[in-house]
Design an enzyme around this catalytic site. Structure first.
Site, PDB file in Angstrom:
ATOM      1  N   GLY A  12       0.819  -1.194   0.000  1.00  0.00           N
ATOM      2  CA  GLY A  12       0.000   0.000   0.000  1.00  0.00           C
ATOM      3  C   GLY A  12       0.861   1.254   0.000  1.00  0.00           C
ATOM      4  CB  SER A  13       0.113   4.655   1.228  1.00  0.00           C
ATOM      5  OG  SER A  13      -1.060   4.741   0.452  1.00  0.00           O
ATOM      6  CB  THR A  14       4.425   1.544   3.605  1.00  0.00           C
ATOM      7  OG1 THR A  14       4.103   0.299   2.999  1.00  0.00           O
ATOM      8  CG2 THR A  14       3.611   1.747   4.863  1.00  0.00           C
ATOM      9  CG  PHE A  15       5.904   0.717  -3.002  1.00  0.00           C
ATOM     10  CD1 PHE A  15       6.913  -0.199  -2.749  1.00  0.00           C
ATOM     11  CD2 PHE A  15       5.769   1.199  -4.304  1.00  0.00           C
ATOM     12  CE1 PHE A  15       7.768  -0.632  -3.748  1.00  0.00           C
ATOM     13  CE2 PHE A  15       6.614   0.769  -5.315  1.00  0.00           C
ATOM     14  CZ  PHE A  15       7.618  -0.148  -5.034  1.00  0.00           C
ATOM     15  CE  LYS A  16       0.130   6.469  -1.948  1.00  0.00           C
ATOM     16  NZ  LYS A  16      -1.051   7.067  -1.267  1.00  0.00           N
TER      17      LYS A  16
END
Length: 707
Positions: A441-445
């Site tokens: 999810g957004s921890t990849f951003k």
């Protein structure tokens, strides 16, 4: 006249024939005698020599061919030893000392005495035994025969002597945390056993014992029928937890302790049952560190066969998982062993071989037991995993998987019902989640941001424009849209991190392009084994060889698509943001003077790392940031939240969500730097990533207040 002459002629003819016959018989007899003598001489010449026979005899020993050895003996000269006694004596000694690799060298042969002097050596359970000896032979009717007595086994062994093997069990090393706290070590349990001669109403008693010990009467009967068991023997049946008096003295003793005390009392009421203290492996943290530490069990017959020659005995334990398995050879040590001869009075006569005991090594880990327990306590009711590390040294401080199991139960022995319950539990308590890969999810951003900045595809100050909460590149995407939760302006990198904007990072991924994205992620260790003591699943950016469509690329930019990341790998990449772009190498074995080693030096430039770091600081410290609930006034933190949708298809409305939170100290001057990444399954309807932020915030509060 003619008739008389005729009779005389016939008499003379018979006489001549008789003499001829006698002569022929005589010649034949002589020839026959010569032939017999020649045959005997040829047979004797064909006999195998004593030297050859001795080598053959010794060759039978490691093959346990005792009957063949007996057939080579001169029975009368060997004291008329029976085959049964010969086999019993030789097998007991040679198999008892575990003879292997027999070697024989002939030194001399005294033809007159028919004595062979030889040197022999062979490996045993206590090391190599080597000696010089003499073997005597006698001529028998069909060849040379060996004269045997006990000195053929060992030169100084007599018929009344015995060969003893004594083993000193190596003490298994302890597993310790960074502060010396025991994670796996010595404990005391209760060994429940039966003295057969004291049992009354055997069938009823055994049924009662079986019920209390959660085993079967058949299993108990099998133990009692072992060859060594006598009426006065103590036959161990099962190891159970020991009831500590200090626990019973508490104002409100634990319910489990009271149940265990009741079980002890009921067992002791049965005639023939005894309970004694026994030393066992103990795991003080239990469920909090079970997946990390692992467990040992008593060796089985299969283990002994599989690990033959590795020093295991019937009294040994062997690892099954975790740190116990990873460091098995160091922890188990080497048993001591002596082989010696004792006389009829039991006095030692001669030592034949000796290996000194080598106790197992202690293994000290970088793990902080308090942090391990703290993370476990926060997430123990969830399906989750957490990793924690010092981002500046690579020391791994915690590895937690929940729900968990009590590894102490395996020491006591699980019943089939318990084992089935563990394996059929829908929450999978035996499943080690921190070793797996998950949709980030957004921890990849922040990773997408770093890749975009490094490649030049992203201008951090470029405003992508406010397009609302739903967006698609063009009509070629059909009905598929990227959605986000917050509208804000300006739509630049820093704000996109603060508001966790899916649309911004979908657009950023398209700017980066699939080729650059794949190349950059490969450079960050994707599709590669993490350099760590525990084998972790490899992170990936695609289920196939690459990112195949625009939609997949756009989704990958915000941690969806087919991106899967291992939490420890994620932590390592995040470490680059506070290490000037260098990705730290994680490690688990404690070093007194921790020195940072980089797994991927120069993964990003210092400028890129600093830019992403500033954005992640805002995520936690800006009031609009998705991680603001973890904000602290005393210590500057940075981080990123993430909620990953897990759906069977793009149109699936019943899917679940994974909640993530990555949070870390931003300055190496902090006294106890830390980076935590936690992932929780099924956070849909429970606050999404906010559920994880709250729990990690409590863990950090405890971490900073206790250190």
């Amino acid at each position: 006249m003619k008739k008389g002459k005729s009779r005389n002629k016939r008499k003379k003819t018979r006489s001549r024939l008789l003499w001829i016959a006698i002569a022929v018989i005589g010649i034949a007899a002589v020839i026959s005698a010569v032939c017999v003598a020649g045959m005997l001489a040829t047979k004797e010449n064909a006999w195998r020599t004593p030297e050859e026979l001795l080598v053959e005899y010794m060759d039978h020993i490691p093959k346990q061919e005792y009957e063949e050895m007996y057939a080579m003996l001169h029975i009368e000269a060997s004291g008329n030893v029976s085959q049964e006694d010969f086999v019993t004596r030789n097998s007991a000694i040679y198999e008892g000392i575990e003879v292997q690799n027999m070697a024989v060298q002939i030194i001399a042969y005294d033809e007159e005495q028919m004595a062979v002097t030889y040197q022999t050596s062979f490996d045993t359970v206590a090391g190599t035994i080597s000696f010089e000896n003499e073997a005597l032979f006698l001529k028998g009717e069909d060849g040379y025969k060996l004269v045997w007595d006990d000195s053929m086994i060992f030169p100084n062994l007599t018929s009344t002597d015995k060969v003893r093997v004594s083993t000193t069990q190596a003490v298994r090393g302890e597993i310790l945390d960074r502060n010396g706290r025991v994670l796996a070590g010595k404990g005391i349990a209760s060994s429940v056993g039966i003295v057969p001669g004291k049992v009354e109403n055997r069938e009823e008693a055994i049924a009662q014992i079986a019920e209390l010990l959660e085993t079967t009467p058949e299993a108990i009967e099998k133990m009692l029928s072992a060859q060594w068991v006598k009426d006065d023997s103590f036959v161990p049946i099962k190891t159970i937890p020991r009831v500590e008096e200090i626990e019973l003295m508490k104002i409100e003793p634990d319910e489990e302790v009271l149940k265990e005390k009741e079980r002890h009392e009921k067992l002791l009421e049965i005639p023939g049952v005894m309970i004694s203290d026994v030393e066992v492996r103990e795991y003080p943290l239990g469920e909090a560190a079970a997946h990390l530490v692992g467990y040992v069990q008593s060796v089985t017959a299969e283990d002994l066969e599989e690990h033959a020659g590795e020093g295991y005995t019937a009294n040994s334990v062997i690892s099954r998982s975790g740190m116990e398995g990873l460091f098995e050879s160091e922890l188990k040590g080497q048993n001591g062993c002596r082989i010696y001869i004792v006389n009829s009075e039991g006095k030692e006569k001669e030592e034949l071989a000796c290996i000194l005991v080598q106790h197992g090594q202690d293994i000290q880990l970088t793990i902080d037991a308090n942090l391990q327990v703290s993370l476990y306590e926060q997430f123990k009711e969830d399906k989750s995993c957490s990793v924690a590390m010092n981002p500046y040294t690579g020391e791994v401080l915690a590895l937690v998987s929940t729900p968990s199991y009590d590894n102490n139960d395996f020491i006591m022995g699980l019943s089939s019902e318990q084992w089935t319950a563990l394996n059929e539990d829908e929450n999978k308590p035996m499943y080690n989640r921190f070793r797996q890969v998950w949709c980030p999810g957004s921890t990849f951003k922040p990773i997408t941001a770093a890749v975009g900045l490094e490649s030049g595809a992203i201008d951090p100050m470029e405003d992508y424009g406010n397009v609302g909460l739903s967006w698609q590149k063009d009509a070629s995407w059909g009905s598929y849209h990227v959605t986000t939760l917050h509208a804000y302006e300006p739509v630049i990198l820093e704000n996109a991190l603060i508001y966790s904007d899916n649309i911004y990072f979908a657009k950023a991924a398209l700017k980066i392009g699939s080729e650059e994205m794949e190349s950059s992620l490969t450079g960050l260790g994707f599709n590669e084994e993490l350099p760590f003591e525990i084998k972790m699943a490899e992170s990936q950016y695609s289920n196939t060889e690459g990112i195949e469509t625009e939609i997949q690329l756009a989704d990958s930019g915000y941690g969806q698509g087919q991106v899967l990341v291992n939490p420890l790998h994620m932590a390592c990449i995040y470490s680059a943001f506070c290490n000037e772009g260098n990705v730290i190498k994680p490690y688990l074995v404690y070093q007194k003077d921790a020195v940072a080693e980089y797994w991927i030096p120069g993964a990003f430039s210092n400028e890129t790392a600093s830019r992403v770091l500033e954005g992640t600081k805002k995520v936690v410290n800006d009031s609009n940031g998705t991680g603001y609930a973890a904000h602290r006034d005393d210590i500057l933190l940075a981080g990123k939240t993430g909620t990953a949708e897990i759906k069977a298809s793009k149109d699936d409305a019943s899917g679940t969500e994974l909640g993530w939170f990555a949070i870390f100290t931003t300055e190496d001057t902090v006294e106890h730097p830390i980076l935590i990444i936690s992932m929780v399954e099924d956070v849909k309807g429970r606050g999404g990533s906010g559920y994880v932020v709250k729990k990690d915030g409590l863990v950090l509060e405890e971490w900073f207040s206790s250190n």
